[in-house]
Scaffold this active site. Structure first.
Site, short mmCIF file in Angstrom:
data_model
loop_
_atom_site.label_atom_id
_atom_site.label_comp_id
_atom_site.label_asym_id
_atom_site.label_seq_id
_atom_site.Cartn_x
_atom_site.Cartn_y
_atom_site.Cartn_z
N TYR A 113 -14.59 -41.58 -5.54
CA TYR A 113 -14.93 -40.37 -6.30
C TYR A 113 -15.91 -39.50 -5.51
CZ TYR A 113 -16.68 -37.44 -10.12
OH TYR A 113 -17.04 -36.37 -10.90
N ALA A 133 -16.39 -39.46 -2.32
CA ALA A 133 -15.72 -38.93 -1.13
C ALA A 133 -14.78 -37.78 -1.49
CB ALA A 133 -14.95 -40.04 -0.42
#
Length: 253
Positions: free
Chosen positions: A159, A161
């Site tokens: 999430y 990233a």
């Protein structure tokens, strides 16, 4: 002047608040949902004004992303503003801390979050941007990212990233689309008191979450919506490329 506005992930929470804010301004809104049709219908019924449409589709599917963008363009008579809000959000069912999750679950979670949170937004942006360019029209795209892109998400690294990549994608599009008169910005909310977070805020860790901000509380969907509404306005075009922190000074960079 009424604009056509596509809000992805508008069935609840931030997306619903954003859709409500644009409709209150007099805009026509395409309310997108992934799976929660009943919630999206509730959003649609609560919008002021007329000309709004309901659109479903899994953003993790490139063909569905194209279809929902085209449906919004047709249903609204054109899209002038895109709000990329839809995301696979962190929750109990997709925790993937690297030291506790199995490899198969690790791969599955990464694939799903990247497909929806990043590639879904990129694909819808592609179609809306080319629609605007084809019309010779100016417009706005606002991405809803996350504080986690900067602070880190150790339990949900995919999430964090995906949201960091979404911010970077928005800045690339800001440069690419400026010659066409299309402004692209992002917001990076901290913890927001949406429906899905009520149990966490009411639980034993709720006070600690609120204490992350020196204001002693968490943000609201309406506060995020107010920022999105401003960034999507013609007056905010010079903010193109910006990533606006909306976290109550809970994380500074």
């Amino acid at each position: 002047m009424s604009r056509g506005v596509l809000v992805t992930g508008a069935s609840r929470g931030i997306g619903r608040a954003v859709a409500t804010a644009f409709a209150a301004r007099g805009d026509r809104v395409a309310v997108h949902y992934g799976s929660g049709r009943a919630d999206a219908e509730e959003t649609l019924c609560g919008l002021a004004g007329a000309g709004h449409v309901l659109i479903g589709g899994d953003l993790g599917d490139p063909a569905a992303a194209q279809e929902l963008a085209e449906a919004a363009i047709e249903g609204l008579g054109g899209v002038d503003v895109l709000v990329n809000n839809a995301a696979v959000a962190p929750g109990p069912g997709n925790v993937h801390a690297i030291d506790t999750v199995g490899y198969a679950d690790w791969q599955r979670t990464w694939r799903r979050m990247i497909d929806v949170d990043l590639l879904g937004a990129a694909n819808v942006t592609y179609h809306v941007a080319n629609h605007l360019i084809g019309r010779g029209a100016t417009g706005s795209i606002v991405n809803v990212g996350s504080r986690g892109a900067f602070r880190g998400e150790p339990d949900y690294p995919a999430y964090g990233a995906a949201k960091a990549a979404l911010h970077a994608f928005g800045q690339s599009m800001a440069v690419a689309l400026a010659p066409h008169g299309i402004a692209v910005t992002s917001v990076a909310p901290g913890f927001i008191s949406s429906e899905r977070q009520h149990a966490k805020l009411d639980g034993p860790g709720g006070a600690a979450i609120s204490a992350q901000s020196p204001f002693g509380r968490v943000g609201t969907p309406e506060e995020v919506a107010a920022a999105v509404l401003h960034l999507a306005s013609p007056e905010a075009a010079w903010s193109s490329g910006a990533v606006l922190d909306l976290n109550g000074a809970s994380h500074l960079r």
